[in-house]
Motif scaffolding. Structure first.
Motif, PDB file in Angstrom:
ATOM      1  N   VAL A  90       0.835  -1.202   0.000  1.00 23.41           N
ATOM      2  CA  VAL A  90       0.000   0.000   0.000  1.00 23.41           C
ATOM      3  C   VAL A  90       0.871   1.254   0.000  1.00 23.41           C
ATOM      4  O   VAL A  90       0.586   2.225  -0.701  1.00 23.41           O
ATOM      5  CB  VAL A  90      -0.965  -0.004   1.204  1.00 23.41           C
ATOM      6  N   THR A  91       1.955   1.237   0.772  1.00 20.69           N
ATOM      7  CA  THR A  91       2.846   2.397   0.837  1.00 20.69           C
ATOM      8  C   THR A  91       3.467   2.691  -0.521  1.00 20.69           C
ATOM      9  O   THR A  91       3.628   3.857  -0.899  1.00 20.69           O
ATOM     10  CB  THR A  91       3.934   2.174   1.908  1.00 20.69           C
ATOM     11  N   LEU A  92       3.817   1.656  -1.274  1.00 19.95           N
ATOM     12  CA  LEU A  92       4.374   1.866  -2.611  1.00 19.95           C
ATOM     13  C   LEU A  92       3.345   2.455  -3.572  1.00 19.95           C
ATOM     14  O   LEU A  92       3.682   3.284  -4.415  1.00 19.95           O
ATOM     15  CB  LEU A  92       4.907   0.544  -3.183  1.00 19.95           C
ATOM     16  N   ARG A  93       2.090   2.057  -3.436  1.00 19.02           N
ATOM     17  CA  ARG A  93       1.031   2.512  -4.353  1.00 19.02           C
ATOM     18  C   ARG A  93       0.420   3.841  -3.951  1.00 19.02           C
ATOM     19  O   ARG A  93       0.054   4.635  -4.810  1.00 19.02           O
ATOM     20  CB  ARG A  93      -0.082   1.463  -4.426  1.00 19.02           C
ATOM     21  N   GLU A  94       0.240   4.041  -2.640  1.00 19.22           N
ATOM     22  CA  GLU A  94      -0.479   5.223  -2.152  1.00 19.22           C
ATOM     23  C   GLU A  94       0.221   5.849  -0.946  1.00 19.22           C
ATOM     24  O   GLU A  94      -0.330   5.874   0.146  1.00 19.22           O
ATOM     25  CB  GLU A  94      -1.905   4.830  -1.748  1.00 19.22           C
ATOM     26  N   PRO A  95       1.429   6.367  -1.126  1.00 17.87           N
ATOM     27  CA  PRO A  95       2.168   6.889   0.038  1.00 17.87           C
ATOM     28  C   PRO A  95       1.447   8.026   0.760  1.00 17.87           C
ATOM     29  O   PRO A  95       1.454   8.074   1.995  1.00 17.87           O
ATOM     30  CB  PRO A  95       3.504   7.343  -0.548  1.00 17.87           C
ATOM     31  N   ALA A  96       0.817   8.929   0.039  1.00 20.94           N
ATOM     32  CA  ALA A  96       0.118  10.045   0.689  1.00 20.94           C
ATOM     33  C   ALA A  96      -1.083   9.544   1.490  1.00 20.94           C
ATOM     34  O   ALA A  96      -1.367  10.039   2.593  1.00 20.94           O
ATOM     35  CB  ALA A  96      -0.330  11.077  -0.342  1.00 20.94           C
ATOM     36  N   ALA A  97      -1.779   8.558   0.959  1.00 20.70           N
ATOM     37  CA  ALA A  97      -2.938   8.001   1.665  1.00 20.70           C
ATOM     38  C   ALA A  97      -2.498   7.284   2.943  1.00 20.70           C
ATOM     39  O   ALA A  97      -3.159   7.403   3.978  1.00 20.70           O
ATOM     40  CB  ALA A  97      -3.702   7.042   0.756  1.00 20.70           C
ATOM     41  N   VAL A  98      -1.401   6.549   2.885  1.00 21.64           N
ATOM     42  CA  VAL A  98      -0.889   5.872   4.079  1.00 21.64           C
ATOM     43  C   VAL A  98      -0.494   6.902   5.123  1.00 21.64           C
ATOM     44  O   VAL A  98      -0.800   6.753   6.306  1.00 21.64           O
ATOM     45  CB  VAL A  98       0.295   4.938   3.728  1.00 21.64           C
ATOM     46  N   ASN A  99       0.162   7.975   4.703  1.00 23.22           N
ATOM     47  CA  ASN A  99       0.548   9.028   5.638  1.00 23.22           C
ATOM     48  C   ASN A  99      -0.685   9.643   6.298  1.00 23.22           C
ATOM     49  O   ASN A  99      -0.703   9.861   7.511  1.00 23.22           O
ATOM     50  CB  ASN A  99       1.377  10.107   4.933  1.00 23.22           C
ATOM     51  N   ALA A 100      -1.717   9.909   5.517  1.00 17.03           N
ATOM     52  CA  ALA A 100      -2.952  10.473   6.079  1.00 17.03           C
ATOM     53  C   ALA A 100      -3.571   9.508   7.083  1.00 17.03           C
ATOM     54  O   ALA A 100      -4.021   9.917   8.163  1.00 17.03           O
ATOM     55  CB  ALA A 100      -3.944  10.783   4.955  1.00 17.03           C
ATOM     56  N   TRP A 101      -3.601   8.231   6.751  1.00 17.09           N
ATOM     57  CA  TRP A 101      -4.177   7.209   7.627  1.00 17.09           C
ATOM     58  C   TRP A 101      -3.404   7.120   8.948  1.00 17.09           C
ATOM     59  O   TRP A 101      -4.007   6.972  10.023  1.00 17.09           O
ATOM     60  CB  TRP A 101      -4.169   5.877   6.887  1.00 17.09           C
ATOM     61  N   LEU A 102      -2.080   7.217   8.888  1.00 21.43           N
ATOM     62  CA  LEU A 102      -1.254   7.103  10.090  1.00 21.43           C
ATOM     63  C   LEU A 102      -1.262   8.358  10.957  1.00 21.43           C
ATOM     64  O   LEU A 102      -0.944   8.299  12.145  1.00 21.43           O
ATOM     65  CB  LEU A 102       0.191   6.756   9.706  1.00 21.43           C
ATOM     66  N   THR A 103      -1.613   9.495  10.385  1.00 17.31           N
ATOM     67  CA  THR A 103      -1.547  10.752  11.132  1.00 17.31           C
ATOM     68  C   THR A 103      -2.900  11.319  11.542  1.00 17.31           C
ATOM     69  O   THR A 103      -2.968  12.104  12.479  1.00 17.31           O
ATOM     70  CB  THR A 103      -0.776  11.821  10.340  1.00 17.31           C
ATOM     71  N   ASP A 104      -3.971  10.944  10.854  1.00 15.55           N
ATOM     72  CA  ASP A 104      -5.296  11.471  11.188  1.00 15.55           C
ATOM     73  C   ASP A 104      -6.247  10.307  11.486  1.00 15.55           C
ATOM     74  O   ASP A 104      -6.726   9.645  10.558  1.00 15.55           O
ATOM     75  CB  ASP A 104      -5.843  12.319  10.047  1.00 15.55           C
ATOM     76  N   PRO A 105      -6.553  10.062  12.768  1.00 13.10           N
ATOM     77  CA  PRO A 105      -7.367   8.903  13.135  1.00 13.10           C
ATOM     78  C   PRO A 105      -8.820   8.984  12.688  1.00 13.10           C
ATOM     79  O   PRO A 105      -9.560   8.018  12.820  1.00 13.10           O
ATOM     80  CB  PRO A 105      -7.264   8.873  14.665  1.00 13.10           C
ATOM     81  N   ARG A 106      -9.221  10.106  12.130  1.00 13.22           N
ATOM     82  CA  ARG A 106     -10.596  10.249  11.665  1.00 13.22           C
ATOM     83  C   ARG A 106     -10.744   9.996  10.165  1.00 13.22           C
ATOM     84  O   ARG A 106     -11.846  10.018   9.639  1.00 13.22           O
ATOM     85  CB  ARG A 106     -11.133  11.625  12.027  1.00 13.22           C
ATOM     86  N   THR A 107      -9.628   9.760   9.492  1.00 15.06           N
ATOM     87  CA  THR A 107      -9.697   9.531   8.051  1.00 15.06           C
ATOM     88  C   THR A 107      -9.662   8.048   7.734  1.00 15.06           C
ATOM     89  O   THR A 107      -9.170   7.238   8.510  1.00 15.06           O
ATOM     90  CB  THR A 107      -8.525  10.205   7.313  1.00 15.06           C
ATOM     91  N   ALA A 108     -10.173   7.748   6.559  1.00 13.46           N
ATOM     92  CA  ALA A 108     -10.156   6.365   6.061  1.00 13.46           C
ATOM     93  C   ALA A 108      -9.901   6.429   4.562  1.00 13.46           C
ATOM     94  O   ALA A 108     -10.795   6.177   3.754  1.00 13.46           O
ATOM     95  CB  ALA A 108     -11.466   5.664   6.370  1.00 13.46           C
ATOM     96  N   PRO A 109      -8.664   6.775   4.164  1.00 13.73           N
ATOM     97  CA  PRO A 109      -8.382   6.904   2.738  1.00 13.73           C
ATOM     98  C   PRO A 109      -8.557   5.604   1.962  1.00 13.73           C
ATOM     99  O   PRO A 109      -8.674   5.614   0.747  1.00 13.73           O
ATOM    100  CB  PRO A 109      -6.927   7.386   2.695  1.00 13.73           C
ATOM    101  N   HIS A 110      -8.624   4.497   2.676  1.00 12.29           N
ATOM    102  CA  HIS A 110      -8.812   3.183   2.051  1.00 12.29           C
ATOM    103  C   HIS A 110     -10.281   2.904   1.769  1.00 12.29           C
ATOM    104  O   HIS A 110     -10.619   1.905   1.155  1.00 12.29           O
ATOM    105  CB  HIS A 110      -8.241   2.087   2.941  1.00 12.29           C
ATOM    106  N   GLY A 111     -11.161   3.777   2.262  1.00 12.04           N
ATOM    107  CA  GLY A 111     -12.585   3.592   2.037  1.00 12.04           C
ATOM    108  C   GLY A 111     -13.251   2.700   3.068  1.00 12.04           C
ATOM    109  O   GLY A 111     -14.421   2.357   2.937  1.00 12.04           O
ATOM    110  N   GLY A 112     -12.524   2.333   4.103  1.00 12.91           N
ATOM    111  CA  GLY A 112     -13.067   1.466   5.144  1.00 12.91           C
ATOM    112  C   GLY A 112     -13.425   2.239   6.401  1.00 12.91           C
ATOM    113  O   GLY A 112     -14.072   3.279   6.334  1.00 12.91           O
TER     114      GLY A 112
END
Length: 186
Positions: A90-112
């Motif tokens: 996932v980090t290789l494909r969507e690094p910005a989304a992984v960063n958002a997921w790890l830093t903002d507990p209210r986000t779900a960039p994965h759609g889950g």
């Protein structure tokens, strides 16, 4: 009430762990549970015995003699489109989304499910356990669910989730109830 959570044995190596891993235990996982059986078998005396719906949790509970009832609220965090992928993939494909997921507990960039919702779901399960005569409940679930329960019990901030580790076959207990939980180690 005493709620004891057991981390399911691992069906794969740590680096091959996948989001929403629904693979059954492999031979190493079976052997690990069998080695832990003497220490964990007394937990089968609990009046209520549960597990998450995952094959690893169900199989771990069965080997321990729990004959657990699957609880949907104890399922792993819903990782949406990342389901079945490793963090590295996932980090290789969507690094910005992984960063958002790890830093903002209210986000779900994965759609889950966002982390705060996951912690709330697990906490809701803890708070709604029925009273039992012997006061003991045991459940086998994924380490991530136990981490979420620990945050809920301690009323810790969501970012603490990333600073806790729960190893396979670890045992963590919670005493109390109705939103007032104490963490019991050992």
């Amino acid at each position: 009430m005493l709620v004891t959570l057991i981390a399911a044995a691992r069906g794969t190596g740590l680096l091959d762990t996948r989001f929403g891993d629904d693979r059954p235990l492999d031979a190493a996982g079976w052997h690990a549970v069998e080695r832990a059986l003497p220490a964990l078998a007394p937990l089968a005396a609990a009046e209520l015995r549960y597990c998450s719906p995952s094959p690893c949790a169900r199989q771990t509970g069965d080997v321990l003699g729990l004959a657990p009832l699957a609880q949907p609220a104890l399922r792993d965090c819903d990782m949406g489109r990342w389901h079945g992928m490793t963090l590295q993939e996932v980090t290789l494909r969507e690094p910005a989304a992984v960063n958002a997921w790890l830093t903002d507990p209210r986000t779900a960039p994965h759609g889950g499910e966002p982390l705060v919702s996951f912690v709330g779901r697990v906490g809701g399960w803890l708070d709604t356990r029925p009273e039992v005569a012997d006061g003991r409940v045991v459940a086998v679930t994924e380490p991530s669910v136990i981490r979420a329960a620990m945050l809920y019990a301690l009323k810790a901030p969501p970012h603490a989730y990333w600073r806790t580790e729960v190893h396979p076959l670890s045992v963590i207990s919670f005493s109390g109830g109705d939103g007032r939980w104490n963490l019991r180690l050992g």
